[in-house]
Design a protein around this motif. Structure first.
Motif, PDB file in Angstrom:
ATOM      1  N   ARG A   1      72.160   1.727  16.094  1.00 47.22           N
ATOM      2  CA  ARG A   1      70.748   1.360  15.989  1.00 47.22           C
ATOM      3  C   ARG A   1      69.812   2.516  15.632  1.00 47.22           C
ATOM      4  NH1 ARG A   1      70.292  -3.909  18.000  1.00 47.22           N
ATOM      5  NH2 ARG A   1      72.019  -4.547  19.358  1.00 47.22           N
ATOM      6  N   LYS A   2      70.159   3.747  15.969  1.00 44.17           N
ATOM      7  CA  LYS A   2      69.248   4.866  15.738  1.00 44.17           C
ATOM      8  C   LYS A   2      69.690   5.783  14.597  1.00 44.17           C
ATOM      9  CE  LYS A   2      67.608   4.970  20.531  1.00 44.17           C
ATOM     10  NZ  LYS A   2      67.421   5.805  21.757  1.00 44.17           N
ATOM     11  N   SER A   3      70.672   5.364  13.862  1.00 44.52           N
ATOM     12  CA  SER A   3      71.215   6.215  12.806  1.00 44.52           C
ATOM     13  C   SER A   3      70.376   6.155  11.532  1.00 44.52           C
ATOM     14  CB  SER A   3      72.649   5.789  12.477  1.00 44.52           C
ATOM     15  OG  SER A   3      73.171   6.557  11.421  1.00 44.52           O
ATOM     16  N   GLU A   4      70.212   7.295  10.869  1.00 41.18           N
ATOM     17  CA  GLU A   4      69.536   7.333   9.568  1.00 41.18           C
ATOM     18  C   GLU A   4      70.435   6.760   8.484  1.00 41.18           C
ATOM     19  OE1 GLU A   4      66.448   8.235   8.746  1.00 41.18           O
ATOM     20  OE2 GLU A   4      65.936   8.611  10.844  1.00 41.18           O
ATOM     21  N   PHE A   5      71.720   7.017   8.591  1.00 39.99           N
ATOM     22  CA  PHE A   5      72.695   6.514   7.619  1.00 39.99           C
ATOM     23  C   PHE A   5      73.533   5.430   8.292  1.00 39.99           C
ATOM     24  CE2 PHE A   5      71.947  11.001   6.468  1.00 39.99           C
ATOM     25  CZ  PHE A   5      71.437  10.816   5.189  1.00 39.99           C
ATOM     26  N   GLY A   6      73.618   4.277   7.653  1.00 35.57           N
ATOM     27  CA  GLY A   6      74.358   3.176   8.251  1.00 35.57           C
ATOM     28  C   GLY A   6      73.651   2.559   9.439  1.00 35.57           C
ATOM     29  N   HIS A   7      72.342   2.475   9.374  1.00 40.45           N
ATOM     30  CA  HIS A   7      71.529   1.921  10.465  1.00 40.45           C
ATOM     31  C   HIS A   7      71.944   0.473  10.748  1.00 40.45           C
ATOM     32  CE1 HIS A   7      67.934   1.543  12.984  1.00 40.45           C
ATOM     33  NE2 HIS A   7      67.732   0.368  12.424  1.00 40.45           N
TER      34      HIS A   7
END
Length: 335
Positions: free
Chosen positions: A300-306
């Motif tokens: 949920r908090k990822s910049e890549f692969g949100h």
């Protein structure tokens, strides 16, 4: 050398006994189409779906021409952290082309790339990313770009695993692609990545030929140059094959509605909805990155692969969620 007959007979009996004992195990191993998958719910769901749609006489039988499966690429078929592979390619292209562009040393986002300032690069946002793509992916023929991509993909190495990116594909998904094709499916890649970035290597790596790759694109112009026909890549966005663009890309390039869709992020939400929210039997699957030791853990908090909205939608729409740590015996080929 002479061997007494009774010893020969005894030895033969032992061999026959071992053969009989081992045959079920060998047959079982050979009959398993997904050996890198643990025997958990996702594997069972995949096999059940494939058997239902491919078995003639089944109420859910789907004719072969309609067995279309679509796969996202980044984070679904290969690694997408610490950044998308195509972004790593663009950054390397900026560094390679910098001597011809001295103005980049004081112009963002190029300055951030050259100084390794990832914070400044992130601050440039989508606009900055588009600038990088236009500067490094355009201004050349299609053939020239294919050569550049082919050379880069052969020589670039992932910063963590120190391996070519094409070796950081997911073994369980390679098996899934092969399993679907063995059961009459036609497999397509539908990615937010650049279509011309993927096409030079997808057939060798995934068994997916160039004509079955759908992706984002920049505008291309036909021209006669020195008496030869050429396609020239222009610094203008043509189509973004991400989020709501994915169903559009599927319709424009494939012309059939898929019955199976595989993704890993919110960028795949609309593709999964388009595929599964219809009459008949369909299959949706999300790869959830949960294995920080063997690969990465993020959502949920990822910049890549949100992965946020699609994760919630999976529970509502009963899509299969693959827990990489729990459901995959191995991540990469050879590991």
């Amino acid at each position: 050398m002479f061997v007494p007959r009774d010893i020969q007979t005894a030895a033969r009996a032992v061999v026959v006994s071992l053969t009989i004992a081992l045959t079920p195990a060998v047959a079982l191993a050979q009959s398993d189409p997904l050996p890198s998958w643990n025997d958990t719910a996702p594997k069972a769901a995949i096999v059940e779906f494939v058997e239902k749609v491919s078995k003639e006489g089944s109420p859910d039988f789907v004719p072969e021409p309609e067995r279309i499966a679509v796969f996202d690429n980044d984070g679904t078929l290969w690694v997408e952290h610490p950044m998308y592979v195509q972004l790593a390619f663009a950054l390397d292209r900026v560094k390679a082309e910098a001597p011809s562009h001295p103005e980049w040393a004081t112009t963002q986002p190029f300055q951030a790339v050259l100084e390794g300032d990832m914070k400044a690069l992130a601050a440039a946002g989508e606009k900055g990313l588009v600038e990088l793509i236009m500067a490094t992916h355009a201004g050349m023929t299609v053939t020239q770009f294919q050569t550049i991509v082919t050379d880069w993909i052969a020589n670039a190495r992932d910063p963590r695993f120190k391996k070519p990116y094409t070796e950081l594909v997911y073994q369980p998904m390679l098996e899934l692609l092969a399993y679907l094709r063995a059961n009459g499916f036609k497999t397509f890649i539908v990615s937010g990545g650049g279509v011309e970035f993927m096409r030079p290597w997808t057939e060798k790596v995934y068994g997916v030929p160039p004509e079955q790759v759908v992706g984002s694109s920049i505008k291309t112009k036909f021209a006669m140059k020195d008496g030869a026909p050429t396609l020239f890549r222009l610094p203008e966005v043509n189509f973004i094959d991400d989020k709501a663009g994915k169903p559009v890309g599927i319709q424009e390039h494939i012309g059939r509605k898929p019955i199976a869709a595989f993704g890993n992020s919110d960028g795949d939400l609309e593709m999964l909805q388009w595929t599964t929210l219809a009459d008949g039997l369909q299959f949706g699957l999300i790869v959830h990155h949960t294995d920080a030791e063997r690969e990465y853990a993020y959502d949920r908090k990822s910049e890549f692969g949100h992965l946020d909205l699609a994760l919630d939608a999976a529970a509502i729409n009963k899509w299969t969620i693959v827990d990489m740590k729990a459901d995959w015996k191995q991540i990469f080929p050879g590991n």
